[in-house]
Design a protein around this motif. Structure first.
Motif, short mmCIF file in Angstrom:
data_model
loop_
_atom_site.label_atom_id
_atom_site.label_comp_id
_atom_site.label_asym_id
_atom_site.label_seq_id
_atom_site.Cartn_x
_atom_site.Cartn_y
_atom_site.Cartn_z
N THR A 1 0.77 -22.91 20.86
CA THR A 1 0.95 -21.99 19.74
C THR A 1 1.18 -22.79 18.47
O THR A 1 1.60 -23.96 18.52
N TYR A 28 8.03 -19.93 15.25
CA TYR A 28 6.93 -19.02 15.60
C TYR A 28 7.48 -17.87 16.44
O TYR A 28 8.61 -17.92 16.93
N VAL A 29 6.66 -16.84 16.59
CA VAL A 29 7.11 -15.60 17.23
C VAL A 29 6.87 -15.61 18.74
O VAL A 29 7.67 -15.09 19.51
N THR A 30 5.77 -16.19 19.17
CA THR A 30 5.39 -16.18 20.58
C THR A 30 6.51 -16.77 21.44
O THR A 30 7.04 -17.84 21.13
N ASP A 47 0.28 -16.32 16.50
CA ASP A 47 1.20 -15.27 16.94
C ASP A 47 0.51 -13.91 16.91
O ASP A 47 0.67 -13.09 17.82
N SER A 78 -1.70 -14.84 24.61
CA SER A 78 -2.12 -16.16 24.13
C SER A 78 -3.13 -16.77 25.09
O SER A 78 -4.14 -17.36 24.67
#
Length: 453
Positions: A207, A229-231, A256, A280
């Motif tokens: 990511t 990051y969000v993931t 993301d 992802s």
């Protein structure tokens, strides 16, 4: 009678499911290893139990001891199942970016949950790495699992997940693709599959904000690549010992937004209610479409269940707030959907600047249209007020008419986004929109930026 003696005996032997719609334009066969069929609803059950059992064997974990681990949630769930059955206490250290569902589930299965900030360096004493280590040192009979560097992590996947995939595909698997976090899954499965067939390609999904891809390609650990990051569950700002870069043929990075969008697509188009790292993984696979031929059998691993992301990925408001929903923005009125029902905040020419300042503070806005008896007469922005204050600190008691700028231009509700965008300039911070009910609303630079997908 056929039954399991306890819940731990149901770990493993998860199914392979063919992906039919999202991958319809690919020439190959795509099979998903759906790990939410494990009792803890993720692939982490496998390695959690293996790490506990290996620690029991060599005395690191003693009867009645306390298991302590930094986790994004799934490993914690697997450890919780083992702790319940085997009689251990569990402390899970988790970051504040993890979903509320994960935290609630961990507490529901008896874990004590300690929440740490996400945006700190790994060496920061507040990081979940540092807090986990400290708690293990301070807790009597405490055992720090350290899934990142614990070899039992990769070994569990070498002994279980890899052989399952090989058997289920009858040895026809040509590619294995999975999101990479601790590295245990990709390294363990990849090692096993390559031992059976050295031609099997192993690809990791990374990511943005993580260091894996660049490190694999250049050997450089670039701290400039590290950002929030969000993931959840994949990517790292460290290099775990479980990531065997020699086993991995390459990485692809997924945003993301794409992770979130494709997670929802898996639910809607394939009936697979999975977590964000699975989105992802499938998007990463699609990005690699040129790697595949008609005889290839591609196995992609889906880590966990979507039940842990109901308040995030499967919540329209959460998705919309981050610009992840593919809303069709074409006209001026589309730009203001988030605040179209809110009344327009205005100021009057004869009011004092202090009134406008108070309004900006109270409503958390940066632009205010100014009206007189004839209608819109001017405008105020936080920039105007700041400059006026620098020129004269007594600004607060001046009438607004003495410091206001030109009135904002007005557009119809059906004006194009392009037309509106051209009107917002360095000297003009907003545009007013005339709605069908005769009322007005405001379009700011933020509304324009928020519409960019």
């Amino acid at each position: 009678m056929k039954y399991a003696n306890n819940i731990l005996e149901t770990i493993g032997n998860t199914p392979l499911v063919k992906i039919n719609h999202i991958t319809k334009d690919l020439p190959c066969t795509v099979l998903a290893k759906v790990e939410y069929f494990n009792p803890g609803h993720s692939c982490k059950d496998r390695m959690a139990l293996k790490m506990v059992e290996d620690a029991e064997k060599d005395g690191r974990l003693v009867p009645g001891g306390t298991i302590i681990e930094g986790t994004s949630g799934n490993t914690g769930m697997g450890l919780a199942l083992a702790a319940i059955i085997k009689g251990y206490k569990l402390i899970c250290v988790i970051t504040d970016k993890q979903s509320k569902e994960k935290m609630d589930i961990l507490r529901a299965v008896g874990a004590k949950v300690v929440v740490c900030p996400t945006d700190v360096e790994p060496t920061d004493p507040r990081s979940y790495y540092s807090v986990s280590k400290r708690l293990a040192e301070e807790t009597p009979n405490g055992w720090y699992v350290n899934q990142y560097d614990n070899p039992s992590n990769a070994q569990a996947n070498y002994e279980q997940t890899g052989p399952e995939i090989w058997e289920q595909t009858e040895g026809k698997v040509t590619h294995f693709i999975v999101g990479v976090g601790t590295g245990g899954t990709i390294s363990g499965v990849g090692k096993y599959l390559k031992e059976q067939n050295p031609n099997v390609k192993v690809w990791g999904v990374d990511t943005y904000g993580s260091v894996f891809k660049k490190y694999k390609e250049t050997g450089i650990f670039d701290e400039n690549e590290v950002y929030s990051y969000v993931t959840e569950g994949i990517g790292e700002d460290i290099l775990p010992e479980n990531v065997n870069f020699d086993t991995i043929d390459g990485f692809t990075k997924v945003t993301d937004k794409d992770a979130a969008v494709y997670t929802r697509r898996l639910a809607l188009e394939e009936g697979l209610f999975v977590g964000m790292s699975s989105g992802s993984a499938i998007k990463g696979l699609l990005q690699m479409k040129d790697e595949f031929g008609p005889d290839d059998v591609v196995v992609v691993l889906f880590h966990d269940s979507g039940s842990r992301y109901v308040g995030k990925i499967f919540n329209d408001d959460w998705m919309r707030d981050r610009g992840y929903l593919e809303d069709d923005v074409k006209t001026a009125v589309d730009l203001i959907q988030e605040h179209v029902d809110k009344p327009l905040v205005i100021a009057r020419t004869e009011e004092l600047a202090s009134h406008a300042i108070d309004r900006m503070r109270r409503f958390k806005i940066s632009q205010i249209p100014v009206v007189d008896i004839n209608g819109f007469a001017g405008s105020l922005s936080d920039t105007d007020l700041f400059q006026a204050y620098l020129d004269n600190p007594a600004i607060a008691e001046k009438p607004i008419r003495e410091i206001m700028g030109a009135a904002y231009p007005i557009v119809k509700a059906n004006a194009s986004v392009e037309e509106v965008s051209k009107l917002i300039t360095k000297d003009n911070q907003a545009v007013l929109i005339e709605l069908e009910n005769g009322k007005h609303n405001i379009i700011t630079k933020y509304d324009i930026i928020n519409s960019i997908k």
